[in-house]
Design an enzyme around this catalytic site. Structure first.
Site, PDB file in Angstrom:
ATOM      1  N   ASP A  68      -6.551  40.175 -38.001  1.00  0.00           N
ATOM      2  CA  ASP A  68      -5.967  39.511 -36.897  1.00  0.00           C
ATOM      3  C   ASP A  68      -5.367  40.530 -36.103  1.00  0.00           C
ATOM      4  O   ASP A  68      -5.610  41.756 -36.224  1.00  0.00           O
ATOM      5  CB  ASP A  68      -4.678  38.571 -37.325  1.00  0.00           C
ATOM      6  CG  ASP A  68      -4.027  39.309 -38.455  1.00  0.00           C
ATOM      7  OD1 ASP A  68      -4.074  40.295 -38.946  1.00  0.00           O
ATOM      8  OD2 ASP A  68      -3.179  38.446 -39.162  1.00  0.00           O
ATOM      9  N   HIS A 139       1.959  31.867 -45.135  1.00  0.00           N
ATOM     10  CA  HIS A 139       0.996  32.029 -44.096  1.00  0.00           C
ATOM     11  C   HIS A 139      -0.303  33.097 -44.390  1.00  0.00           C
ATOM     12  O   HIS A 139      -0.035  34.076 -45.277  1.00  0.00           O
ATOM     13  CB  HIS A 139       1.371  32.430 -42.703  1.00  0.00           C
ATOM     14  CG  HIS A 139       1.744  33.786 -42.305  1.00  0.00           C
ATOM     15  ND1 HIS A 139       3.335  34.035 -41.990  1.00  0.00           N
ATOM     16  CD2 HIS A 139       1.228  35.012 -42.322  1.00  0.00           C
ATOM     17  CE1 HIS A 139       3.567  35.301 -41.998  1.00  0.00           C
ATOM     18  NE2 HIS A 139       2.375  36.110 -42.174  1.00  0.00           N
ATOM     19  N   GLU A 144      -0.094  30.036 -39.364  1.00  0.00           N
ATOM     20  CA  GLU A 144       1.165  29.538 -39.635  1.00  0.00           C
ATOM     21  C   GLU A 144       0.935  28.275 -40.247  1.00  0.00           C
ATOM     22  O   GLU A 144       0.094  27.552 -40.406  1.00  0.00           O
ATOM     23  CB  GLU A 144       2.101  29.705 -38.378  1.00  0.00           C
ATOM     24  CG  GLU A 144       2.351  30.953 -38.032  1.00  0.00           C
ATOM     25  CD  GLU A 144       3.365  31.767 -38.693  1.00  0.00           C
ATOM     26  OE1 GLU A 144       3.648  31.611 -39.868  1.00  0.00           O
ATOM     27  OE2 GLU A 144       3.735  32.715 -38.026  1.00  0.00           O
TER      28      GLU A 144
HETATM   29  C1  GLP Z   1       1.608  39.649 -41.460  1.00  0.00           C
HETATM   30  C2  GLP Z   1       0.156  39.584 -41.575  1.00  0.00           C
HETATM   31  C3  GLP Z   1      -0.637  39.060 -42.767  1.00  0.00           C
HETATM   32  C4  GLP Z   1       0.069  39.770 -43.856  1.00  0.00           C
HETATM   33  C5  GLP Z   1       1.574  39.155 -43.795  1.00  0.00           C
HETATM   34  C6  GLP Z   1       2.427  39.702 -44.913  1.00  0.00           C
HETATM   35  O1  GLP Z   1       2.168  38.651 -40.669  1.00  0.00           O
HETATM   36  N1  GLP Z   1      -0.708  39.027 -40.363  1.00  0.00           N
HETATM   37  O2  GLP Z   1      -2.107  39.304 -42.790  1.00  0.00           O
HETATM   38  O3  GLP Z   1      -0.275  39.061 -45.067  1.00  0.00           O
HETATM   39  O4  GLP Z   1       2.127  39.668 -42.560  1.00  0.00           O
HETATM   40  O5  GLP Z   1       2.793  41.005 -44.562  1.00  0.00           O
HETATM   41  P1  GLP Z   1       3.712  41.732 -45.680  1.00  0.00           P
HETATM   42  O6  GLP Z   1       2.480  42.426 -46.525  1.00  0.00           O
HETATM   43  O7  GLP Z   1       4.232  43.092 -44.973  1.00  0.00           O
HETATM   44  O8  GLP Z   1       4.443  41.161 -46.285  1.00  0.00           O
END
Ligand code: GLP
Length: 261
Positions: A68, A139, A144
């Site tokens: 993304d 998500h 979302e």
């Molecule tokens: C973001 C990314 C996701 C990721 C999520 C969790 O929103 N787009 O791909 O899995 O955050 O992030 P973290 O690993 O920092 O908790």
């Protein structure tokens, strides 16, 4: 779905790096799907450490696709996912920018940027292994709650929760973009192997909903239950809300050496 409760984020990194390396050893021109966020960072450091110690496979023929991207950041912004993946992984593995793709938020025609990205993935032969994290609201990528389980790469609006969760990477909440381009849940399901990593207590409920709850757009990560080859690596905190935790432990302890992931 193989749920693997491990002892620490460090153990997860070792297992996850082993899975990625095994794919590249088996298929030197492998296509890797890469996630951002804090969760995969220990795995990326492990891959880099092994590569620098000449213990890893050659990445000379590997291609990468990011999950993304934010829309609205200046090109080259340090928190863009393109810059993040280059900094945290692909530069260090010697994978040139021409072989690391991401949804293009600078496209003149933003509404079809998703379609173009899907065509690039298809032209590369599809993703062999997709690294995934999970949001505290369940998500996946930036899909979302409420996202169609059949969705394709497209523009989405972030929830207030996700913008707050990601504000730590920016100077202030106001600087977090409101819009993103994200692979859809249907797109993610087309990768051959999905590798979900979750660590920390804030992921416990989302992980339980994804793994043991009903398949529902209310928990986008529950779509993983529809995929035939999913590995879920969890630290004790992220695994703490699972009903069948004891069973997952038994399965992992009894895992035959020949089975692999
Ligand atoms: C973001 C990314 C996701 C990721 C999520 C969790 O929103 N787009 O791909 O899995 O955050 O992030 P973290 O690993 O920092 O908790």
């Amino acid at each position: 779905m193989e749920v693997v409760p491990l002892g620490s984020a460090g153990q997860i990194a070792a297992v996850a790096a082993g899975i990625v390396e095994a794919v590249v050893r088996r298929k030197p021109a492998a296509v890797l799907g890469l996630a951002t966020g804090s969760t995969p960072l220990p795995t990326y450091r492990e891959l880099l450490g092994r590569h620098k110690a000449a213990l890893g496979p050659s990445y000379a023929a590997v291609t990468c696709f990011n999950l993304d991207e934010y829309v609205g950041l200046p090109v080259g912004h340090q928190q863009s996912y393109r810059a993040t993946i280059a900094r945290e992984l692909t530069d260090g593995l010697g994978i040139g920018a021409d072989r690391v793709h991401g949804p293009n938020p600078s496209s003149d025609d933003l509404p079809i940027a998703g379609e173009c990205y899907e065509a690039l993935i298809a032209a590369a032969g599809g993703i062999d292994v997709q690294v995934l994290g999970i949001g505290s609201d369940g998500h996946l990528a930036f899909n979302e709650p409420g996202s169609s389980l059949a969705s394709r790469t497209r523009i989405k609006t972030l929830t207030a929760q996700t913008r707050e969760d990601n504000a730590r990477f920016f100077g202030s909440l106001d600087e977090v973009p409101t819009h993103v381009l994200t692979q859809g849940l249907g797109t993610i399901l087309e990768a051959r192997h999905l590798l979900l990593i979750a660590t920390g207590e804030t992921k416990a409920d989302a992980t339980a909903a994804a793994v043991e709850g009903p398949v529902s757009a209310s928990c986008p990560a529950s779509v993983l239950q529809l995929h035939p080859h999913v590995t879920v690596l969890l630290d004790p905190a992220a695994a703490s809300s699972l009903d069948r935790l004891a069973h997952y432990r038994e399965v992992y302890c009894a895992k035959p050496a020949w089975q692999g992931f």
